[in-house]
Design a protein around this motif. Sequence first.
Motif, mmCIF file in Angstrom:
data_model
loop_
_atom_site.group_PDB
_atom_site.id
_atom_site.type_symbol
_atom_site.label_atom_id
_atom_site.label_comp_id
_atom_site.label_asym_id
_atom_site.label_seq_id
_atom_site.Cartn_x
_atom_site.Cartn_y
_atom_site.Cartn_z
ATOM 1 N N MET A 24 -67.944 46.280 80.836
ATOM 2 C CA MET A 24 -68.634 45.443 79.851
ATOM 3 C C MET A 24 -67.822 44.206 79.460
ATOM 4 O O MET A 24 -68.346 43.088 79.507
ATOM 5 N N PRO A 25 -66.544 44.324 79.099
ATOM 6 C CA PRO A 25 -65.794 43.108 78.760
ATOM 7 C C PRO A 25 -65.662 42.150 79.946
ATOM 8 O O PRO A 25 -65.543 40.938 79.764
ATOM 9 N N ARG A 26 -65.676 42.678 81.163
ATOM 10 C CA ARG A 26 -65.645 41.822 82.352
ATOM 11 C C ARG A 26 -66.919 40.984 82.387
ATOM 12 O O ARG A 26 -66.891 39.789 82.657
ATOM 13 N N LEU A 27 -68.065 41.620 82.086
ATOM 14 C CA LEU A 27 -69.316 40.861 81.982
ATOM 15 C C LEU A 27 -69.228 39.830 80.864
ATOM 16 O O LEU A 27 -69.736 38.708 81.006
ATOM 17 N N PHE A 28 -68.580 40.198 79.763
ATOM 18 C CA PHE A 28 -68.411 39.245 78.663
ATOM 19 C C PHE A 28 -67.642 38.006 79.124
ATOM 20 O O PHE A 28 -67.966 36.883 78.733
ATOM 21 N N VAL A 29 -66.601 38.218 79.938
ATOM 22 C CA VAL A 29 -65.806 37.093 80.452
ATOM 23 C C VAL A 29 -66.715 36.173 81.260
ATOM 24 O O VAL A 29 -66.738 34.948 81.054
ATOM 25 N N TYR A 30 -67.468 36.742 82.195
ATOM 26 C CA TYR A 30 -68.345 35.928 83.042
ATOM 27 C C TYR A 30 -69.435 35.247 82.213
ATOM 28 O O TYR A 30 -69.789 34.102 82.463
ATOM 29 N N HIS A 31 -69.963 35.972 81.237
ATOM 30 C CA HIS A 31 -70.999 35.429 80.360
ATOM 31 C C HIS A 31 -70.443 34.220 79.599
ATOM 32 O O HIS A 31 -71.098 33.179 79.508
ATOM 33 N N THR A 32 -69.240 34.357 79.082
ATOM 34 C CA THR A 32 -68.598 33.271 78.337
ATOM 35 C C THR A 32 -68.313 32.079 79.248
ATOM 36 O O THR A 32 -68.536 30.928 78.867
ATOM 37 N N GLU A 33 -67.831 32.346 80.444
ATOM 38 C CA GLU A 33 -67.515 31.260 81.377
ATOM 39 C C GLU A 33 -68.773 30.559 81.878
ATOM 40 O O GLU A 33 -68.700 29.410 82.329
ATOM 41 N N ALA A 34 -69.932 31.198 81.777
ATOM 42 C CA ALA A 34 -71.187 30.559 82.184
ATOM 43 C C ALA A 34 -71.512 29.350 81.301
ATOM 44 O O ALA A 34 -72.246 28.456 81.724
#
Length: 183
Positions: A24-34
Amino acid sequence: MLYLYAKAIHIIFVICWMAGLFYMPRLFVYHTEAKQKPPEAFRVLHDQFVIMENRLWWVITTPAMYITIASALVMLHQNPALLLTGWMQVKLGFVAALIVYHFMSQRIMFRLRDEQSTWTSTQLRLWNEVSTIILFAIVFLVILKSAFGWVFGVVGILSLGILLMILVKLYKKYRKSKGEQID
């Protein structure tokens, strides 16, 4: 026999819960970088990340947490003497920290969904390591079954945490050297 069934279920769902907490936090990283993408691309990515995060959270991670807790309660009911051991008391403290981590991650998910998150991708990378550190503490406590032995484990865990922070910083520096825009 009920204790052993509960233990097997507990182990299986701890693995499922941790898988969710790791990803989940990995998805958060990608979501933020989007957010660094053009607006049209961000909108598509944002909508996709919201779907992925919701499915991971509500279909795997949160149910696994509740089944983990329920199976633990069955084991403690079957063997209440475990509550009198120092290592179990310390372990339950770390489990409480993991539950807090779970609900703080849920809050981050909601804030990302609502485009209200102020977390940077670097902060989220560090956040991603918190569950790893807690998991290390719990596993060492369960294996060593020593309320004192965990002190050595905590020193190791803190060392691991420092190493992970250094690695995150080095990775950020590496990405910057490749010309990637990072926050």
